[in-house]
Scaffold this motif. Structure first.
Motif, PDB file in Angstrom:
ATOM      1  N   ALA A 153       0.872  -1.206   0.002  1.00 31.70           N
ATOM      2  CA  ALA A 153      -0.054   0.030   0.053  1.00 31.70           C
ATOM      3  C   ALA A 153       1.040   1.229  -0.062  1.00 31.70           C
ATOM      4  CB  ALA A 153      -0.994  -0.006   1.201  1.00 31.70           C
ATOM      5  N   LEU A 154       1.936   1.256   0.733  1.00 30.29           N
ATOM      6  CA  LEU A 154       2.859   2.161   0.701  1.00 30.29           C
ATOM      7  C   LEU A 154       3.537   2.538  -0.522  1.00 30.29           C
ATOM      8  CD1 LEU A 154       4.921   2.224   4.119  1.00 30.29           C
ATOM      9  CD2 LEU A 154       3.277   3.961   3.299  1.00 30.29           C
ATOM     10  N   GLN A 155       3.936   1.487  -1.324  1.00 29.42           N
ATOM     11  CA  GLN A 155       4.337   1.636  -2.766  1.00 29.42           C
ATOM     12  C   GLN A 155       3.343   1.984  -3.570  1.00 29.42           C
ATOM     13  OE1 GLN A 155       7.512   1.130  -3.624  1.00 29.42           O
ATOM     14  NE2 GLN A 155       7.756   0.818  -1.519  1.00 29.42           N
ATOM     15  N   MET A 156       2.220   1.805  -3.485  1.00 32.40           N
ATOM     16  CA  MET A 156       1.171   2.417  -4.214  1.00 32.40           C
ATOM     17  C   MET A 156       1.157   3.933  -4.237  1.00 32.40           C
ATOM     18  SD  MET A 156      -2.146  -0.261  -3.870  1.00 32.40           S
ATOM     19  CE  MET A 156      -3.189   0.750  -5.073  1.00 32.40           C
ATOM     20  N   VAL A 157       1.351   4.375  -2.784  1.00 33.47           N
ATOM     21  CA  VAL A 157       1.385   5.730  -2.582  1.00 33.47           C
ATOM     22  C   VAL A 157       2.865   6.506  -3.057  1.00 33.47           C
ATOM     23  CG1 VAL A 157       1.869   7.797  -0.628  1.00 33.47           C
ATOM     24  CG2 VAL A 157       0.219   5.758  -0.376  1.00 33.47           C
ATOM     25  N   TYR A 158       4.006   5.699  -3.025  1.00 30.71           N
ATOM     26  CA  TYR A 158       5.057   6.199  -3.671  1.00 30.71           C
ATOM     27  C   TYR A 158       4.974   6.198  -5.233  1.00 30.71           C
ATOM     28  CZ  TYR A 158       7.019   5.084   0.776  1.00 30.71           C
ATOM     29  OH  TYR A 158       7.174   5.123   2.268  1.00 30.71           O
ATOM     30  N   LYS A 159       4.085   5.288  -5.744  1.00 35.58           N
ATOM     31  CA  LYS A 159       4.052   5.443  -7.239  1.00 35.58           C
ATOM     32  C   LYS A 159       2.848   6.329  -7.956  1.00 35.58           C
ATOM     33  CE  LYS A 159       5.484   0.513  -7.415  1.00 35.58           C
ATOM     34  NZ  LYS A 159       5.134  -0.886  -7.715  1.00 35.58           N
ATOM     35  N   GLY A 160       2.523   6.846  -6.765  1.00 33.40           N
ATOM     36  CA  GLY A 160       0.973   7.683  -7.500  1.00 33.40           C
ATOM     37  C   GLY A 160       0.170   7.124  -7.669  1.00 33.40           C
ATOM     38  N   GLU A 161      -0.152   5.881  -7.368  1.00 34.59           N
ATOM     39  CA  GLU A 161      -1.465   5.118  -7.720  1.00 34.59           C
ATOM     40  C   GLU A 161      -2.467   5.361  -6.562  1.00 34.59           C
ATOM     41  OE1 GLU A 161       0.030   1.017  -7.722  1.00 34.59           O
ATOM     42  OE2 GLU A 161       1.307   1.298  -9.227  1.00 34.59           O
ATOM     43  N   ILE A 162      -2.112   5.964  -5.385  1.00 34.18           N
ATOM     44  CA  ILE A 162      -3.094   6.423  -4.443  1.00 34.18           C
ATOM     45  C   ILE A 162      -2.948   7.886  -4.493  1.00 34.18           C
ATOM     46  CG2 ILE A 162      -3.552   6.612  -1.971  1.00 34.18           C
ATOM     47  CD1 ILE A 162      -2.841   3.360  -1.714  1.00 34.18           C
ATOM     48  N   THR A 163      -3.934   8.463  -4.794  1.00 40.84           N
ATOM     49  CA  THR A 163      -3.941  10.006  -5.022  1.00 40.84           C
ATOM     50  C   THR A 163      -4.799  10.854  -3.716  1.00 40.84           C
ATOM     51  OG1 THR A 163      -5.746  10.150  -6.697  1.00 40.84           O
ATOM     52  CG2 THR A 163      -3.539   9.953  -7.200  1.00 40.84           C
ATOM     53  N   ASP A 164      -5.644   9.907  -3.121  1.00 36.98           N
ATOM     54  CA  ASP A 164      -6.593  10.376  -1.991  1.00 36.98           C
ATOM     55  C   ASP A 164      -5.879  11.080  -1.134  1.00 36.98           C
ATOM     56  OD1 ASP A 164      -9.186  10.924  -0.765  1.00 36.98           O
ATOM     57  OD2 ASP A 164      -8.317   9.252   0.553  1.00 36.98           O
ATOM     58  N   LEU A 165      -5.738  12.298  -0.873  1.00 35.53           N
ATOM     59  CA  LEU A 165      -4.975  12.835   0.307  1.00 35.53           C
ATOM     60  C   LEU A 165      -4.977  12.220   1.586  1.00 35.53           C
ATOM     61  CD1 LEU A 165      -2.652  14.758   0.680  1.00 35.53           C
ATOM     62  CD2 LEU A 165      -4.036  16.484   0.860  1.00 35.53           C
ATOM     63  N   MET A 166      -6.234  11.947   1.951  1.00 33.37           N
ATOM     64  CA  MET A 166      -6.421  11.516   3.544  1.00 33.37           C
ATOM     65  C   MET A 166      -5.710  10.078   3.490  1.00 33.37           C
ATOM     66  SD  MET A 166      -9.778  11.305   5.762  1.00 33.37           S
ATOM     67  CE  MET A 166     -10.776  10.491   4.723  1.00 33.37           C
ATOM     68  N   SER A 167      -6.029   9.347   2.375  1.00 30.05           N
ATOM     69  CA  SER A 167      -5.333   8.051   2.223  1.00 30.05           C
ATOM     70  C   SER A 167      -3.745   8.044   2.427  1.00 30.05           C
ATOM     71  CB  SER A 167      -5.757   7.123   1.086  1.00 30.05           C
ATOM     72  OG  SER A 167      -6.992   6.929   1.062  1.00 30.05           O
ATOM     73  N   ILE A 168      -3.071   9.125   1.407  1.00 29.60           N
ATOM     74  CA  ILE A 168      -1.889   9.253   1.866  1.00 29.60           C
ATOM     75  C   ILE A 168      -1.349   9.535   3.015  1.00 29.60           C
ATOM     76  CG2 ILE A 168       0.056  10.860   0.705  1.00 29.60           C
ATOM     77  CD1 ILE A 168      -1.453  10.905  -1.878  1.00 29.60           C
ATOM     78  N   ALA A 169      -1.810  10.539   3.695  1.00 29.28           N
ATOM     79  CA  ALA A 169      -1.599  11.124   4.971  1.00 29.28           C
ATOM     80  C   ALA A 169      -1.665   9.878   6.021  1.00 29.28           C
ATOM     81  CB  ALA A 169      -2.313  12.252   5.457  1.00 29.28           C
ATOM     82  N   GLY A 170      -2.780   9.241   6.006  1.00 28.38           N
ATOM     83  CA  GLY A 170      -3.062   8.006   6.885  1.00 28.38           C
ATOM     84  C   GLY A 170      -1.874   6.777   6.747  1.00 28.38           C
TER      85      GLY A 170
END
Length: 179
Positions: A153-170
């Motif tokens: 899930a963290l890798q999805m953040v780093y790759k830009g696959e998760i763009t929802d800011l609340m999800s990124i921050a969480g």
């Protein structure tokens, strides 16, 4: 700090069960005339990072009407301000979206979203000691749920696959808390 803004007028221009929009005439901190539009949210945003004993988490996928695109996110929802405690809303949202119940909860983050045009605030929790039940999505939600290693899930953040800011921050805050 004393508020350097002066509100001259405050006119409601839109209202529904979730938001209220007002148009304000103001004097800015530098003394000039100005306007301000404010979107007031009637719910506090709630996000949950569920973590099981094996180090897996759950993401919820859905098509986001406002963005016109599909989004993978942590389980999220709203807490009616003044009507429900944030932790109770988190428990309800986790069950609704994933079918999970947690025996241990930890509050890990308070946040504001776009503080230039809205007063929306929220809380994020880590949920642990999970048991799986049946999801109970709202009738407007067509959700996909996936369990994956937290690091993925963290890798999805780093790759830009998760763009929802609340999800990124969480997810980013959970990574710090879980170390």
């Amino acid at each position: 700090m004393k508020n350097p803004w002066t509100t001259l007028s405050n006119e409601e221009v839109y209202d529904n069960p979730w938001i209220q929009v007002t148009h304000r005439k103001v004097i800015t901190p530098t003394g000039t005339d100005g306007i301000y539009g404010l979107v007031h949210f009637k719910n506090q945003a709630i996000g949950i990072v569920p973590i099981d004993e094996e180090g897996y988490t759950w993401l919820v996928g859905q098509y986001r009407y406002t963005l016109e695109e599909y989004s993978w996110e942590i389980p999220e929802g709203g807490c009616p301000i003044g009507a429900e405690a944030p932790l109770e809303s988190a428990k309800r949202e986790l069950l609704e979206e994933t079918g999970l119940q947690a025996a241990q909860w930890e509050h890990i983050l308070d946040f504001h979203t776009s503080n230039s045009v809205t007063d929306e605030a929220g809380k994020i929790y880590i949920a642990r000691q999970l048991t799986q039940g049946q999801a109970q999505p709202e009738d407007t939600e067509d959700l996909k749920v996936k369990r994956l290693p937290f690091e993925e899930a963290l890798q999805m953040v780093y790759k830009g696959e998760i763009t929802d800011l609340m999800s990124i921050a969480g997810l980013m805050r959970a990574a710090v808390v879980l170390k």
